[in-house]
Motif scaffolding. Structure first.
Motif, short mmCIF file in Angstrom:
data_model
loop_
_atom_site.label_atom_id
_atom_site.label_comp_id
_atom_site.label_asym_id
_atom_site.label_seq_id
_atom_site.Cartn_x
_atom_site.Cartn_y
_atom_site.Cartn_z
N GLY A 1 0.82 -1.21 0.00
CA GLY A 1 0.00 0.00 0.00
C GLY A 1 0.85 1.26 0.00
N ASN A 2 0.34 2.31 0.65
CA ASN A 2 1.01 3.62 0.58
C ASN A 2 1.82 3.94 1.82
OD1 ASN A 2 -1.06 3.95 2.38
ND2 ASN A 2 -1.85 5.85 1.49
N ALA A 3 2.27 2.93 2.56
CA ALA A 3 3.06 3.17 3.77
C ALA A 3 4.40 3.79 3.37
CB ALA A 3 3.29 1.86 4.52
N ALA A 4 4.63 5.03 3.80
CA ALA A 4 5.83 5.76 3.38
C ALA A 4 7.10 5.07 3.82
CB ALA A 4 5.78 7.19 3.91
N PHE A 5 7.09 4.43 4.99
CA PHE A 5 8.33 3.83 5.46
C PHE A 5 8.70 2.58 4.66
CE2 PHE A 5 5.27 1.67 8.24
CZ PHE A 5 5.71 0.35 8.24
N HIS A 6 7.78 2.10 3.83
CA HIS A 6 8.10 1.01 2.90
C HIS A 6 8.44 1.54 1.51
CE1 HIS A 6 7.32 -2.66 5.12
NE2 HIS A 6 6.16 -2.19 5.55
N THR A 7 7.67 2.49 1.04
CA THR A 7 7.77 2.90 -0.36
C THR A 7 8.43 4.26 -0.57
OG1 THR A 7 5.55 3.86 -0.29
CG2 THR A 7 5.71 1.55 -0.93
N GLY A 8 8.66 5.01 0.50
CA GLY A 8 9.27 6.33 0.38
C GLY A 8 8.22 7.43 0.26
N GLY A 9 8.70 8.66 0.22
CA GLY A 9 7.81 9.81 0.13
C GLY A 9 8.47 11.04 0.71
N GLU A 10 7.73 12.10 0.79
CA GLU A 10 8.25 13.36 1.31
C GLU A 10 8.35 13.32 2.84
OE1 GLU A 10 9.27 15.93 -0.55
OE2 GLU A 10 8.79 14.81 -2.38
N ALA A 11 9.31 14.06 3.38
CA ALA A 11 9.42 14.20 4.83
C ALA A 11 8.16 14.87 5.36
CB ALA A 11 10.65 15.01 5.19
N ALA A 12 7.59 14.30 6.43
CA ALA A 12 6.32 14.82 6.95
C ALA A 12 5.97 14.11 8.25
CB ALA A 12 5.20 14.59 5.93
N PRO A 13 5.03 14.69 9.02
CA PRO A 13 4.50 13.94 10.17
C PRO A 13 3.89 12.63 9.70
CG PRO A 13 3.85 16.25 10.27
CD PRO A 13 4.46 16.04 8.91
N ALA A 14 3.97 11.60 10.55
CA ALA A 14 3.50 10.27 10.15
C ALA A 14 2.81 9.58 11.32
CB ALA A 14 4.68 9.43 9.67
N ASP A 15 2.02 8.56 10.98
CA ASP A 15 1.40 7.74 12.03
C ASP A 15 2.45 6.89 12.73
OD1 ASP A 15 -1.07 8.76 11.42
OD2 ASP A 15 -1.72 7.02 10.25
N THR A 16 3.37 6.35 11.94
CA THR A 16 4.42 5.50 12.50
C THR A 16 5.61 5.55 11.56
OG1 THR A 16 4.86 3.32 13.47
CG2 THR A 16 3.71 3.36 11.35
N VAL A 17 6.76 5.06 12.04
CA VAL A 17 7.97 4.98 11.23
C VAL A 17 8.64 3.64 11.52
CG1 VAL A 17 8.40 7.46 11.02
CG2 VAL A 17 9.25 6.23 13.03
N TYR A 18 9.59 3.29 10.68
CA TYR A 18 10.30 2.03 10.87
C TYR A 18 11.32 2.17 12.00
CZ TYR A 18 13.10 -2.10 9.81
OH TYR A 18 13.76 -3.29 9.90
N LEU A 19 11.24 1.29 12.97
CA LEU A 19 12.14 1.24 14.12
C LEU A 19 12.02 2.49 14.99
CD1 LEU A 19 15.28 -0.46 12.51
CD2 LEU A 19 13.35 -1.52 13.70
N GLY A 20 12.72 3.57 14.64
CA GLY A 20 12.55 4.82 15.38
C GLY A 20 13.77 5.24 16.19
N VAL A 21 13.90 6.56 16.33
CA VAL A 21 14.92 7.19 17.19
C VAL A 21 14.15 8.12 18.12
CG1 VAL A 21 16.95 8.66 17.26
CG2 VAL A 21 16.66 7.02 15.38
N PHE A 22 14.19 7.82 19.41
CA PHE A 22 13.31 8.44 20.39
C PHE A 22 14.07 9.32 21.39
CE2 PHE A 22 11.58 4.34 19.21
CZ PHE A 22 10.23 4.52 19.09
N ARG A 23 13.35 10.28 21.93
CA ARG A 23 13.80 10.94 23.15
C ARG A 23 13.48 10.00 24.31
NH1 ARG A 23 14.52 16.45 22.05
NH2 ARG A 23 13.54 17.11 20.07
N ARG A 24 14.47 9.74 25.16
CA ARG A 24 14.24 8.83 26.28
C ARG A 24 13.08 9.30 27.15
NH1 ARG A 24 16.72 4.92 29.17
NH2 ARG A 24 18.49 4.97 27.77
N GLU A 25 12.97 10.59 27.35
CA GLU A 25 11.92 11.11 28.22
C GLU A 25 10.53 10.72 27.71
OE1 GLU A 25 11.57 15.68 26.57
OE2 GLU A 25 13.41 15.06 27.58
N VAL A 26 10.39 10.64 26.38
CA VAL A 26 9.11 10.25 25.80
C VAL A 26 8.82 8.78 26.09
CG1 VAL A 26 7.85 9.92 23.64
CG2 VAL A 26 9.18 12.01 24.00
#
Length: 340
Positions: free
Chosen positions: A151-176
């Motif tokens: 389908g249209n999942a950006a983290f699989h197929t690519g796309g413009e940088a933007a807010p997202a529902d989810t991303v692959y793996l992730g880099v987080f702030r520990r506090e979050v």
């Protein structure tokens, strides 16, 4: 003007039966060009191969260096428990998730830390860049990076940088992560999506960017791929029951395709051949899509691409349709607030 020091980074890895890729995955982390401190914390499940031995070698090889590898136990073998154990065993303010078969591209950590700061994001991530080694894995990689496959999942197929529902793996702030209580250990699968949903509900920003890529190694055979996607569908259904309103049309496409094909086959045999137009149409779409998405593949990989696509669709749909309500009820009960 004195430059602000870069934040130290903890890379957490849930690992189970990863002897094939673990050393390379860790080496890609240790080779990152990043001026801040880095530690790697591997959560070891009960592997049946040489994973523990390889991890012990990495710990010994990096002891006393600026980028040490540590291990923590994960006796359950479950991914969310491993992630929480690694978070608890790590120290630094930025937490990078990497899987045992994931290979960071150069500059990944430096770019992610910069984007966390630039966007004030809670979590940033990019593309799951599937790359196969065998002909079958190359076919699966093509399926996993195509719109007809996922389908249209950006983290699989690519796309413009933007807010997202989810991303692959992730880099987080520990506090979050600490505010959210880490990963929900009841979610054997879909724990990333579920955590990111909670972060967004709390007002946090999930940022997708094609600048970030992690090389992913697909499952090595049809059976393993079918199990993977059946589990994806099964647990995505749990997420939709646990977080009402989180379902979207992309999640409903595989079960709809499965029901339509099954009903068409039965009706086509028992009632009228006209009903075979549905499974026939699906098969034609898969074959035509494979011609497009298979460009550049070897003949052997191209021939296996329709099998990979159909396995992903049908297994995901079956998992979604057969996901028991009792599983969602158990998850909901285990996470309900306890009475004072």
């Amino acid at each position: 003007m004195v430059a602000t020091p870069l934040p130290a980074v903890s890379v957490i890895m849930p690992v189970l039966n990863e002897e094939r890729h673990l050393r390379t995955a860790v080496e890609r982390i240790l080779e990152q060009e990043y001026d801040g401190a880095i530690e790697v914390v591997i959560a070891l499940g009960p592997s049946a191969d040489r994973t523990d031995e390889i991890a012990a070698e990495l710990v010994a090889e990096t002891a006393g260096t600026a980028r040490e590898v540590h291990t923590v136990p994960n006796p359950t073998g479950r991914t969310p428990a491993a992630l929480n154990a690694a978070i608890k065993g790590s120290r630094f303010p930025v937490v990078v998730r990497v899987d045992g078969h994931g290979l960071l591209t150069p500059g990944y950590i430096a770019t992610a830390v910069r984007l966390l700061d630039e966007h004030g994001a809670a979590n940033v991530g990019g593309i799951m860049a599937a790359e196969g080694e065998t002909e079958w894995e190359k076919a699966v990689a093509a399926a996993m990076t195509s719109r007809i496959g996922v389908g249209n999942a950006a983290f699989h197929t690519g796309g413009e940088a933007a807010p997202a529902d989810t991303v692959y793996l992730g880099v987080f702030r520990r506090e979050v992560l600490e505010q959210q209580g880490g990963y929900n250990e009841e979610f054997v699968r879909a724990q990333d999506w579920e955590l990111n949903y909670r972060i967004r509900e709390a007002g946090g920003l999930i940022w997708f960017t094609p600048e970030l890529e992690v090389t992913y190694r697909p499952r090595p055979n049809v059976r393993a791929l079918a199990k993977q996607y059946k589990d994806y569908g099964r647990w995505r259904r749990v997420v939709t029951r646990y977080h009402r309103g989180s379902v979207n049309l992309r999640y409903l496409a595989p079960p709809a395709a499965l029901v339509g094909c099954a009903a068409g086959l039965v009706a086509g045999v028992a009632l009228t051949p006209v009903a075979l137009v549905v499974p026939g149409g699906y098969a034609a779409a898969i074959l035509l899509g494979s011609l497009k998405e298979g460009k550049g593949l070897s003949p052997a990989a191209r021939a296996q691409l329709p099998v990979a696509l159909a396995t992903m669709h049908m297994s995901w749909g079956w998992g979604f349709l057969t996901s028991p309500r009792s599983l969602a009820r158990r998850v909901i009960a285990s996470t309900a607030p306890r009475p004072e």
